[in-house]
Design a protein around this motif. Structure first.
Motif, PDB file in Angstrom:
ATOM      1  N   MET A   1      37.839  38.835  55.837  1.00 12.76           N
ATOM      2  CA  MET A   1      39.197  39.021  55.160  1.00 12.76           C
ATOM      3  C   MET A   1      38.932  39.911  53.839  1.00 12.76           C
ATOM      4  SD  MET A   1      41.999  36.261  53.342  1.00 12.76           S
ATOM      5  CE  MET A   1      42.197  35.515  54.969  1.00 12.76           C
ATOM      6  N   ALA A   2      39.696  40.870  53.685  1.00 11.43           N
ATOM      7  CA  ALA A   2      39.423  41.686  52.423  1.00 11.43           C
ATOM      8  C   ALA A   2      39.844  40.842  51.246  1.00 11.43           C
ATOM      9  CB  ALA A   2      40.231  43.046  52.704  1.00 11.43           C
ATOM     10  N   HIS A   3      39.219  41.184  50.077  1.00  9.85           N
ATOM     11  CA  HIS A   3      39.438  40.541  48.949  1.00  9.85           C
ATOM     12  C   HIS A   3      40.479  41.440  48.149  1.00  9.85           C
ATOM     13  CE1 HIS A   3      35.964  37.823  48.591  1.00  9.85           C
ATOM     14  NE2 HIS A   3      35.366  38.643  49.056  1.00  9.85           N
ATOM     15  N   ALA A   4      41.369  40.941  47.295  1.00 12.58           N
ATOM     16  CA  ALA A   4      42.194  41.421  46.563  1.00 12.58           C
ATOM     17  C   ALA A   4      41.427  42.383  45.711  1.00 12.58           C
ATOM     18  CB  ALA A   4      43.185  40.309  45.687  1.00 12.58           C
ATOM     19  N   LEU A   5      42.264  43.262  45.392  1.00 13.92           N
ATOM     20  CA  LEU A   5      41.795  44.456  44.508  1.00 13.92           C
ATOM     21  C   LEU A   5      41.444  44.098  42.975  1.00 13.92           C
ATOM     22  CD1 LEU A   5      43.891  47.638  45.384  1.00 13.92           C
ATOM     23  CD2 LEU A   5      41.534  47.291  46.161  1.00 13.92           C
ATOM     24  N   HIS A   7      39.850  41.472  42.460  1.00 12.32           N
ATOM     25  CA  HIS A   7      38.496  40.741  42.396  1.00 12.32           C
ATOM     26  C   HIS A   7      37.407  41.632  42.286  1.00 12.32           C
ATOM     27  CE1 HIS A   7      40.418  36.930  42.796  1.00 12.32           C
ATOM     28  NE2 HIS A   7      41.169  37.143  43.886  1.00 12.32           N
ATOM     29  N   VAL A   8      37.692  43.017  42.699  1.00 12.29           N
ATOM     30  CA  VAL A   8      36.680  43.852  42.543  1.00 12.29           C
ATOM     31  C   VAL A   8      36.339  44.728  41.249  1.00 12.29           C
ATOM     32  CG1 VAL A   8      36.685  44.225  45.036  1.00 12.29           C
ATOM     33  CG2 VAL A   8      37.956  45.667  43.387  1.00 12.29           C
ATOM     34  N   LEU A   9      37.461  44.370  40.311  1.00 10.96           N
ATOM     35  CA  LEU A   9      37.393  44.840  38.979  1.00 10.96           C
ATOM     36  C   LEU A   9      36.025  44.380  38.223  1.00 10.96           C
ATOM     37  CD1 LEU A   9      40.970  44.493  37.860  1.00 10.96           C
ATOM     38  CD2 LEU A   9      39.871  46.496  38.215  1.00 10.96           C
ATOM     39  N   PRO A  10      35.523  45.169  37.492  1.00  8.36           N
ATOM     40  CA  PRO A  10      34.293  44.837  36.667  1.00  8.36           C
ATOM     41  C   PRO A  10      34.728  43.951  35.728  1.00  8.36           C
ATOM     42  CG  PRO A  10      34.515  47.379  36.684  1.00  8.36           C
ATOM     43  CD  PRO A  10      35.767  46.803  37.356  1.00  8.36           C
ATOM     44  N   PRO A  11      33.808  42.888  35.094  1.00  9.77           N
ATOM     45  CA  PRO A  11      34.103  41.844  34.671  1.00  9.77           C
ATOM     46  C   PRO A  11      34.625  42.423  33.063  1.00  9.77           C
ATOM     47  CG  PRO A  11      31.887  41.564  35.351  1.00  9.77           C
ATOM     48  CD  PRO A  11      32.198  42.814  35.803  1.00  9.77           C
ATOM     49  N   GLU A  12      34.114  43.466  32.667  1.00 10.60           N
ATOM     50  CA  GLU A  12      34.507  44.074  31.115  1.00 10.60           C
ATOM     51  C   GLU A  12      35.938  44.256  31.428  1.00 10.60           C
ATOM     52  OE1 GLU A  12      32.279  45.230  32.984  1.00 10.60           O
ATOM     53  OE2 GLU A  12      30.530  44.526  32.000  1.00 10.60           O
ATOM     54  N   THR A  13      36.323  44.945  32.342  1.00 16.35           N
ATOM     55  CA  THR A  13      38.000  45.335  32.667  1.00 16.35           C
ATOM     56  C   THR A  13      38.644  44.163  32.769  1.00 16.35           C
ATOM     57  OG1 THR A  13      37.161  47.518  33.772  1.00 16.35           O
ATOM     58  CG2 THR A  13      39.567  46.775  33.954  1.00 16.35           C
ATOM     59  N   LEU A  14      38.475  43.174  33.414  1.00 18.83           N
ATOM     60  CA  LEU A  14      39.233  41.926  33.759  1.00 18.83           C
ATOM     61  C   LEU A  14      39.344  41.311  32.518  1.00 18.83           C
ATOM     62  CD1 LEU A  14      40.625  40.334  35.820  1.00 18.83           C
ATOM     63  CD2 LEU A  14      38.387  39.186  36.225  1.00 18.83           C
ATOM     64  N   LEU A  37      43.500  28.668  28.890  1.00 15.71           N
ATOM     65  CA  LEU A  37      42.897  27.798  29.704  1.00 15.71           C
ATOM     66  C   LEU A  37      43.558  28.249  31.030  1.00 15.71           C
ATOM     67  CD1 LEU A  37      43.366  24.400  27.872  1.00 15.71           C
ATOM     68  CD2 LEU A  37      41.396  25.533  28.813  1.00 15.71           C
ATOM     69  N   VAL A  38      44.611  28.415  31.418  1.00 15.24           N
ATOM     70  CA  VAL A  38      45.130  28.780  32.636  1.00 15.24           C
ATOM     71  C   VAL A  38      44.498  29.853  33.556  1.00 15.24           C
ATOM     72  CG1 VAL A  38      46.991  30.632  32.254  1.00 15.24           C
ATOM     73  CG2 VAL A  38      47.643  28.949  33.962  1.00 15.24           C
ATOM     74  N   LEU A  39      43.721  30.652  32.673  1.00 15.93           N
ATOM     75  CA  LEU A  39      42.968  31.706  33.429  1.00 15.93           C
ATOM     76  C   LEU A  39      41.780  31.083  34.127  1.00 15.93           C
ATOM     77  CD1 LEU A  39      43.173  34.534  30.862  1.00 15.93           C
ATOM     78  CD2 LEU A  39      44.547  34.390  32.754  1.00 15.93           C
ATOM     79  N   THR A  40      41.399  30.062  33.689  1.00 17.49           N
ATOM     80  CA  THR A  40      40.081  29.257  34.097  1.00 17.49           C
ATOM     81  C   THR A  40      40.423  28.524  35.364  1.00 17.49           C
ATOM     82  OG1 THR A  40      40.436  27.415  32.771  1.00 17.49           O
ATOM     83  CG2 THR A  40      39.311  29.190  31.953  1.00 17.49           C
ATOM     84  N   LEU A  41      41.562  28.294  35.758  1.00 17.70           N
ATOM     85  CA  LEU A  41      41.957  27.415  36.933  1.00 17.70           C
ATOM     86  C   LEU A  41      42.376  28.189  38.300  1.00 17.70           C
ATOM     87  CD1 LEU A  41      44.387  25.262  34.912  1.00 17.70           C
ATOM     88  CD2 LEU A  41      41.959  24.767  35.341  1.00 17.70           C
ATOM     89  N   VAL A  42      42.341  29.543  37.974  1.00 22.15           N
ATOM     90  CA  VAL A  42      42.849  30.591  39.329  1.00 22.15           C
ATOM     91  C   VAL A  42      41.852  30.566  40.183  1.00 22.15           C
ATOM     92  CG1 VAL A  42      43.331  33.009  39.990  1.00 22.15           C
ATOM     93  CG2 VAL A  42      44.351  31.857  37.604  1.00 22.15           C
ATOM     94  N   CYS A  43      40.366  30.945  39.851  1.00 21.17           N
ATOM     95  CA  CYS A  43      39.351  30.821  40.858  1.00 21.17           C
ATOM     96  C   CYS A  43      38.180  30.937  39.984  1.00 21.17           C
ATOM     97  CB  CYS A  43      39.476  32.126  41.843  1.00 21.17           C
ATOM     98  SG  CYS A  43      39.441  33.693  40.790  1.00 21.17           S
ATOM     99  N   SER A  44      36.878  30.789  40.667  1.00 22.12           N
ATOM    100  CA  SER A  44      35.534  30.782  40.171  1.00 22.12           C
ATOM    101  C   SER A  44      35.259  32.047  39.594  1.00 22.12           C
ATOM    102  CB  SER A  44      34.672  30.296  41.344  1.00 22.12           C
ATOM    103  OG  SER A  44      34.290  31.295  42.089  1.00 22.12           O
ATOM    104  N   TYR A  45      35.718  32.983  39.958  1.00 25.78           N
ATOM    105  CA  TYR A  45      35.413  34.472  39.315  1.00 25.78           C
ATOM    106  C   TYR A  45      36.218  34.504  38.097  1.00 25.78           C
ATOM    107  CZ  TYR A  45      35.013  39.530  38.463  1.00 25.78           C
ATOM    108  OH  TYR A  45      34.800  40.717  37.966  1.00 25.78           O
TER     109      TYR A  45
END
Length: 472
Positions: A1-5, A7-14, A37-45
């Motif tokens: 399954m392809a990842h959402a776009l 999820h491929v953003l560099p950490p600095e951009t995200l 806080l809500v950002l930490t609940l979406v996914c591990s990345y």
């Protein structure tokens, strides 16, 4: 399954995107429904990126519903901010010994990070300020090393219940340790007369708000120690002066905004200050503590006009509330700034400040009667408007005019003035005329209001004109 776009953003951009998710409030509350806080609940990345972004955790609001089981989360929050400068707000109201105990536990955690404070907003229970200042000195001050708060730029503090005097001396040591301090806001809910010996060490202040009982001479002394001030508010100039006025005049070359709430004579202040950069001035006579009603005193028209003439300031906004001046005094007060004034608001509960003479001075020429069909029975224009000159009105740059409980004019004079500055046909005869954009009047003549509303309905007035007209 392809990842959402995303999820491929560099950490600095995200991480940069996450910054735009923070609440628009000045300080960030602890909430699982909002960033960060809500950002930490979406996914591990997302969780890894959010935790590794100190700028997301550099602001914190602790409100009155704090519980002791929140302390570990606060510790984690501050740890994630790494070495970033901190913006902290502690809004804890007095609720007895239990609330003070919680406040002390919180202060233990925040004092550890005091050298990173950039903006601090304090509203603490009674007796807690002394604990805060004592712990700051104990942790950071020695005989060889004074207290240092190198990042502190803004301090907001609320005191009450007779503690203001004691806080003054303690706050002095904190402000001495903050060489980058630019903004100080201090409100005392008990309206105590506090010891203001902190400002001589704060020559870099640009914003100052003091809402506590002071004398006019105390205000002048404070201003003399703040040569870089740009915005200043004195919220309670209530006390009578015992000390003599300053020995020399006071020049504040950068002060652009001044607000004064007073029940005292301001003639000494106007006599001593020169404000060449002043653009906004608000003066309000407030209820005095003993009587509970507005305190009227003779308006110092000569001193006020003298200050404006001497300053040659580009004043754009003037608000006068409950000043009790008559029409002659108001005209004399406006003359020095008539060409720069854009916004004028007057609310008066004493003698009428605006009568036929001033309204006619404000009326543009040539007369609207020359450009309109004056035979209509609804015409609001009085017979005196027959001039064909092209002179602009008094205060030609006005675009906002508010007159409340201060009008005593003949029928038609007010409507003629407003129409001369808003009528599309009349304005064409004055190439440089500034149309009024907002008119708010209370206490005038109902016939004038009906005439203006009819012209607006017929499309004769400028389309973006806002009117708030009340006869009471």
């Amino acid at each position: 399954m392809a990842h959402a776009l995303i999820h491929v953003l560099p950490p600095e951009t995200l991480s940069e995107i996450f910054l735009f998710c923070l609440p628009s409030d000045d300080f960030v509350k602890i909430s699982n429904k909002h960033a960060p806080l809500v950002l930490t609940l979406v996914c591990s990345y997302w969780r890894r990126v959010a935790i590794a972004s100190p700028q997301l955790w550099s602001s914190l609001l602790v409100h009155d519903k704090l519980r002791t089981d929140t302390f570990p989360l606060i510790d984690t929050w501050l740890a994630r901010s790494a070495d970033r400068p901190l913006k902290l707000a502690l809004m804890l109201y007095d609720g007895g010994e239990h609330r003070r105990s919680i406040a002390q536990g919180l202060l233990n955690r925040l004092v550890v990070h005091a050298t990173r404070w950039q903006e601090i907003h304090l509203q603490l229970p009674r007796k807690t300020y002394a604990i805060l200042f004592k712990r700051l000195k104990k942790k950071y001050q020695t005989k060889r090393r004074p207290l240092q708060l190198p990042f502190l730029e803004t301090v907001t503090i609320h005191t009450s219940n007779d503690e203001g005097r004691g806080v003054g001396e303690m706050l002095c040591s904190v402000l001495q340790a903050a060489p980058r301090l630019r903004s100080l806001f201090w409100a005392d809910f008990g309206c105590m007369s506090c010891t203001i010996d902190v400002l001589p060490q704060s020559a870099g202040l640009m914003e100052l708000l003091l809402d506590m009982n002071l004398t006019v001479n105390q205000a002048l002394c404070i201003l003399s120690h703040c040569p870089q001030l740009r915005e200043c508010t004195f919220g309670a100039l209530r006390l009578c002066d015992a000390a003599p006025p300053p020995e020399s005049p006071l020049l504040l070359p950068q002060l652009s905004s001044l607000t004064l709430h007073t029940c005292q004579d301001l003639s000494v202040l106007f006599d001593y200050v020169t404000l060449p950069a002043l653009r906004s001035l608000s003066i309000q006579y407030v209820a005095d503590n003993m009587e509970g009603h507005a305190f009227f005193t003779a308006w110092p028209v000569a001193e006020f006009a003298g200050m404006l003439w001497r300053s040659r300031c580009p004043l754009e906004s003037l608000q006068l509330h409950a000043i009790g001046m008559d029409e002659w005094a108001l005209i004399q007060s406006l003359q020095p700034v008539e060409h720069s004034l854009k916004r004028l608001r007057i609310r008066n509960f004493g003698p009428a400040s605006v009568k036929d003479h001033l309204l006619r001075l404000w009326t543009n020429a040539p007369a609207i009667a020359d450009t309109l069909d004056s035979s209509r029975p609804t015409s609001p224009f009085p017979s005196h408007s027959t001039s064909s000159s092209t002179a602009a009105a008094f205060c030609p740059s006005l675009d906002i005019l508010e007159l409340h409980e201060c009008i005593d004019a003949s029928a038609g004079v007010l409507a003629a003035m407003v129409a001369s500055r808003t009528h599309t046909v009349a304005l064409r005869t004055l190439a440089d005329a500034t149309p009024l954009r907002h008119v708010a009047v209370s206490g005038g003549c109902m016939a004038d209001y009906r005439a203006l509303w009819k012209m607006k309905k017929d499309g004769a007035l400028v389309p973006d004109l806002q009117m708030d007209l009340r006869s009471f």
